[in-house]
Design a protein around this motif. Structure first.
Motif, PDB file in Angstrom:
ATOM      1  N   SER A  96      52.895 -32.131  37.683  1.00 59.09           N
ATOM      2  CA  SER A  96      53.606 -32.210  36.262  1.00 59.09           C
ATOM      3  C   SER A  96      53.005 -33.520  35.276  1.00 59.09           C
ATOM      4  O   SER A  96      53.403 -33.675  34.360  1.00 59.09           O
ATOM      5  N   GLY A  97      52.394 -34.161  36.016  1.00 61.55           N
ATOM      6  CA  GLY A  97      51.504 -35.398  35.382  1.00 61.55           C
ATOM      7  C   GLY A  97      51.581 -36.825  36.088  1.00 61.55           C
ATOM      8  O   GLY A  97      51.904 -36.946  37.181  1.00 61.55           O
ATOM      9  N   SER A  99      53.235 -40.270  36.423  1.00 60.74           N
ATOM     10  CA  SER A  99      54.458 -41.024  36.203  1.00 60.74           C
ATOM     11  C   SER A  99      54.163 -42.467  36.391  1.00 60.74           C
ATOM     12  O   SER A  99      55.313 -43.128  35.917  1.00 60.74           O
ATOM     13  N   TYR A 130      53.469 -38.148  32.248  1.00 56.16           N
ATOM     14  CA  TYR A 130      52.499 -37.756  30.941  1.00 56.16           C
ATOM     15  C   TYR A 130      51.513 -36.793  31.439  1.00 56.16           C
ATOM     16  O   TYR A 130      50.789 -36.838  32.457  1.00 56.16           O
ATOM     17  N   ASP A 131      51.378 -35.679  30.780  1.00 58.79           N
ATOM     18  CA  ASP A 131      50.079 -34.587  31.140  1.00 58.79           C
ATOM     19  C   ASP A 131      49.077 -35.210  30.463  1.00 58.79           C
ATOM     20  O   ASP A 131      48.546 -34.737  29.633  1.00 58.79           O
ATOM     21  N   ARG A 133      44.965 -35.363  30.259  1.00 51.81           N
ATOM     22  CA  ARG A 133      43.767 -34.424  30.366  1.00 51.81           C
ATOM     23  C   ARG A 133      42.747 -35.031  30.453  1.00 51.81           C
ATOM     24  O   ARG A 133      41.926 -34.554  31.152  1.00 51.81           O
TER      25      ARG A 133
END
Length: 171
Positions: A96-97, A99, A130-131, A133
């Motif tokens: 999910s990203g 943390s 936080y996703d 990139r």
């Protein structure tokens, strides 16, 4: 005064005060610059030198840099809600990203170049992962800021930030 006129005035008054209510929250968020995290007397000269090196591959530095020791941190922003732009150095991440991460003032810090002094690093714990990139994308973190030393596997860190919001930095 008629009922419809009173209702109109109430709606108009509410609409006029809405921007004030919204602005009061925004006024409580302090945008920080990295230089504000260096206490007076700690010049941060090595940080300027490291920024000039740029991103290099592991083991390709011609000098044996270790993380420079910070003379101190500042307590001026303890407990304040702040906004600080920087670059993510992930510590805890999943599907999910990210943390938990170190927020650094320049790209590649702690990974491709030696870490900056502890008073130029912030340990961020995100409420919502936080996703991320790309490591090269700057972010803007908003949350409650504290001065407290933490040791991670990558660097000594002088500050922490409990992030309520992490987003891509747009300048």
């Amino acid at each position: 005064m008629t009922a419809s006129r009173r209702q109109f005035l109430r709606i108009a008054l509410a609409a006029a005060t809405l921007p004030l209510a919204t602005r009061s929250w925004a006024d409580k968020v302090r945008t920080l610059a990295w230089a504000e995290l260096i206490p007076e007397g700690d010049t941060g000269q090595l940080l300027k030198q490291l920024r000039g090196i740029g991103v290099v591959q592991h083991g390709q530095l011609t000098t044996g840099f270790d993380q420079p020791e910070a003379k101190s941190v500042t307590n001026a922003f303890d407990g304040m809600t702040v906004r600080l732009p920087g670059f993510v150095v992930p510590l805890d991440f999943g599907a999910s990203g990210v943390s938990e991460f170190i927020l650094a003032p320049f790209v590649g810090a702690c990974i491709h170049v030696p870490p900056p002094p502890a008073n130029q690093l912030v340990l961020v714990t995100a409420q919502t992962p936080y996703d991320m990139r790309d490591l090269f994308d700057p972010v803007e973190v908003t949350g409650v800021f504290h001065s407290n030393a933490t040791s991670t596997g990558l660097a000594e860190v002088g500050y922490s930030l409990q992030a309520s919001k992490v987003k891509r930095y747009r300048g």
